[in-house]
Design a protein around this motif. Structure first.
Motif, mmCIF file in Angstrom:
data_model
loop_
_atom_site.group_PDB
_atom_site.id
_atom_site.type_symbol
_atom_site.label_atom_id
_atom_site.label_comp_id
_atom_site.label_asym_id
_atom_site.label_seq_id
_atom_site.Cartn_x
_atom_site.Cartn_y
_atom_site.Cartn_z
ATOM 1 N N HIS A 285 7.745 -10.206 -4.073
ATOM 2 C CA HIS A 285 8.924 -10.536 -4.887
ATOM 3 C C HIS A 285 10.084 -9.589 -4.546
ATOM 4 C CE1 HIS A 285 11.400 -11.718 -8.267
ATOM 5 N NE2 HIS A 285 11.493 -10.446 -8.616
ATOM 6 N N LEU A 286 9.802 -8.303 -4.451
ATOM 7 C CA LEU A 286 10.838 -7.330 -4.104
ATOM 8 C C LEU A 286 11.416 -7.605 -2.721
ATOM 9 C CD1 LEU A 286 9.102 -4.093 -5.439
ATOM 10 C CD2 LEU A 286 11.100 -5.236 -6.440
ATOM 11 N N LEU A 287 10.566 -8.012 -1.788
ATOM 12 C CA LEU A 287 11.020 -8.318 -0.435
ATOM 13 C C LEU A 287 11.904 -9.565 -0.416
ATOM 14 C CD1 LEU A 287 7.683 -7.615 1.433
ATOM 15 C CD2 LEU A 287 9.822 -6.341 1.754
ATOM 16 N N THR A 288 11.447 -10.627 -1.068
ATOM 17 C CA THR A 288 12.188 -11.894 -1.001
ATOM 18 C C THR A 288 13.503 -11.856 -1.770
ATOM 19 O OG1 THR A 288 10.898 -12.809 -2.836
ATOM 20 C CG2 THR A 288 10.140 -13.307 -0.587
ATOM 21 N N THR A 289 13.605 -10.990 -2.773
ATOM 22 C CA THR A 289 14.846 -10.887 -3.531
ATOM 23 C C THR A 289 15.806 -9.866 -2.924
ATOM 24 O OG1 THR A 289 13.890 -9.241 -5.040
ATOM 25 C CG2 THR A 289 13.773 -11.570 -5.710
ATOM 26 N N GLY A 290 15.348 -9.166 -1.885
ATOM 27 C CA GLY A 290 16.217 -8.187 -1.228
ATOM 28 C C GLY A 290 16.222 -6.824 -1.892
ATOM 29 N N ALA A 291 15.327 -6.606 -2.847
ATOM 30 C CA ALA A 291 15.270 -5.315 -3.537
ATOM 31 C C ALA A 291 14.767 -4.201 -2.622
ATOM 32 C CB ALA A 291 14.378 -5.423 -4.777
ATOM 33 N N ILE A 292 13.976 -4.564 -1.625
ATOM 34 C CA ILE A 292 13.515 -3.608 -0.611
ATOM 35 C C ILE A 292 14.258 -3.948 0.680
ATOM 36 C CG2 ILE A 292 11.549 -2.823 0.775
ATOM 37 C CD1 ILE A 292 9.731 -3.518 -1.553
ATOM 38 N N PRO A 293 14.853 -2.945 1.339
ATOM 39 C CA PRO A 293 15.669 -3.208 2.534
ATOM 40 C C PRO A 293 14.847 -3.448 3.799
ATOM 41 C CG PRO A 293 15.632 -0.865 2.095
ATOM 42 C CD PRO A 293 14.890 -1.530 0.960
ATOM 43 N N ALA A 294 14.012 -4.468 3.766
ATOM 44 C CA ALA A 294 13.178 -4.821 4.919
ATOM 45 C C ALA A 294 13.760 -6.047 5.608
ATOM 46 C CB ALA A 294 11.749 -5.092 4.463
ATOM 47 N N LYS B 180 0.833 -1.215 0.000
ATOM 48 C CA LYS B 180 0.000 0.000 0.000
ATOM 49 C C LYS B 180 0.862 1.257 0.000
ATOM 50 C CE LYS B 180 -3.885 -2.069 2.477
ATOM 51 N NZ LYS B 180 -4.636 -2.067 3.746
ATOM 52 N N VAL B 181 1.923 1.242 0.793
ATOM 53 C CA VAL B 181 2.797 2.412 0.904
ATOM 54 C C VAL B 181 3.513 2.689 -0.414
ATOM 55 C CG1 VAL B 181 4.835 3.384 2.052
ATOM 56 C CG2 VAL B 181 3.115 2.180 3.398
ATOM 57 N N ILE B 182 3.971 1.639 -1.098
ATOM 58 C CA ILE B 182 4.756 1.844 -2.327
ATOM 59 C C ILE B 182 3.902 1.824 -3.593
ATOM 60 C CG2 ILE B 182 6.846 0.953 -1.248
ATOM 61 C CD1 ILE B 182 6.505 -1.608 -2.930
ATOM 62 N N GLY B 183 2.612 1.531 -3.449
ATOM 63 C CA GLY B 183 1.716 1.565 -4.597
ATOM 64 C C GLY B 183 1.920 0.431 -5.586
ATOM 65 N N ARG B 184 2.252 -0.735 -5.084
ATOM 66 C CA ARG B 184 2.443 -1.925 -5.917
ATOM 67 C C ARG B 184 1.517 -3.032 -5.437
ATOM 68 N NH1 ARG B 184 4.356 0.362 -9.998
ATOM 69 N NH2 ARG B 184 6.423 1.221 -9.838
ATOM 70 N N SER B 185 1.369 -4.063 -6.262
ATOM 71 C CA SER B 185 0.546 -5.200 -5.849
ATOM 72 C C SER B 185 1.289 -5.975 -4.763
ATOM 73 C CB SER B 185 0.266 -6.127 -7.038
ATOM 74 O OG SER B 185 1.451 -6.806 -7.423
ATOM 75 N N VAL B 186 0.551 -6.776 -4.025
ATOM 76 C CA VAL B 186 1.160 -7.597 -2.982
ATOM 77 C C VAL B 186 2.135 -8.587 -3.610
ATOM 78 C CG1 VAL B 186 0.716 -9.276 -1.146
ATOM 79 C CG2 VAL B 186 -0.812 -7.329 -1.444
ATOM 80 N N ARG B 187 1.777 -9.133 -4.753
ATOM 81 C CA ARG B 187 2.643 -10.105 -5.431
ATOM 82 C C ARG B 187 3.988 -9.478 -5.811
ATOM 83 N NH1 ARG B 187 1.375 -14.926 -8.582
ATOM 84 N NH2 ARG B 187 3.075 -15.311 -10.028
ATOM 85 N N VAL B 188 3.959 -8.302 -6.421
ATOM 86 C CA VAL B 188 5.196 -7.612 -6.808
ATOM 87 C C VAL B 188 5.988 -7.239 -5.561
ATOM 88 C CG1 VAL B 188 6.115 -5.474 -7.822
ATOM 89 C CG2 VAL B 188 4.334 -6.767 -9.016
ATOM 90 N N THR B 189 5.312 -6.741 -4.543
ATOM 91 C CA THR B 189 5.978 -6.349 -3.303
ATOM 92 C C THR B 189 6.643 -7.548 -2.643
ATOM 93 O OG1 THR B 189 4.395 -4.563 -2.983
ATOM 94 C CG2 THR B 189 5.644 -5.270 -1.047
#
Length: 62
Positions: A30-39, A19-28
């Protein structure tokens, strides 16, 4: 005197981060699991400080 922890605004879970980044949950996710987002994963849930999340995407846009 306020504690530093009281000022931290955390975003918990892939759905809320999406919701914060304006992307779908699926895309988010993917970004989380690949390390593209520093969470970080805490107790099975993704978490990131709201200001760090926003700053991360602002850096990419500049």
């Amino acid at each position: 005197m306020e504690k530093a922890a009281e000022k931290i605004d955390l975003v918990w879970g892939a759905e809320e981060i999406a919701k914060v980044i304006g992307r779908s949950v699926r895309v988010t996710f993917h970004l989380l699991t690949t390390g593209a987002i520093p969470a970080k994963k805490v107790g099975g849930r993704w978490v990131i400080e709201r200001n760090k999340l926003i700053a991360f995407f602002m850096e990419d846009a500049a």
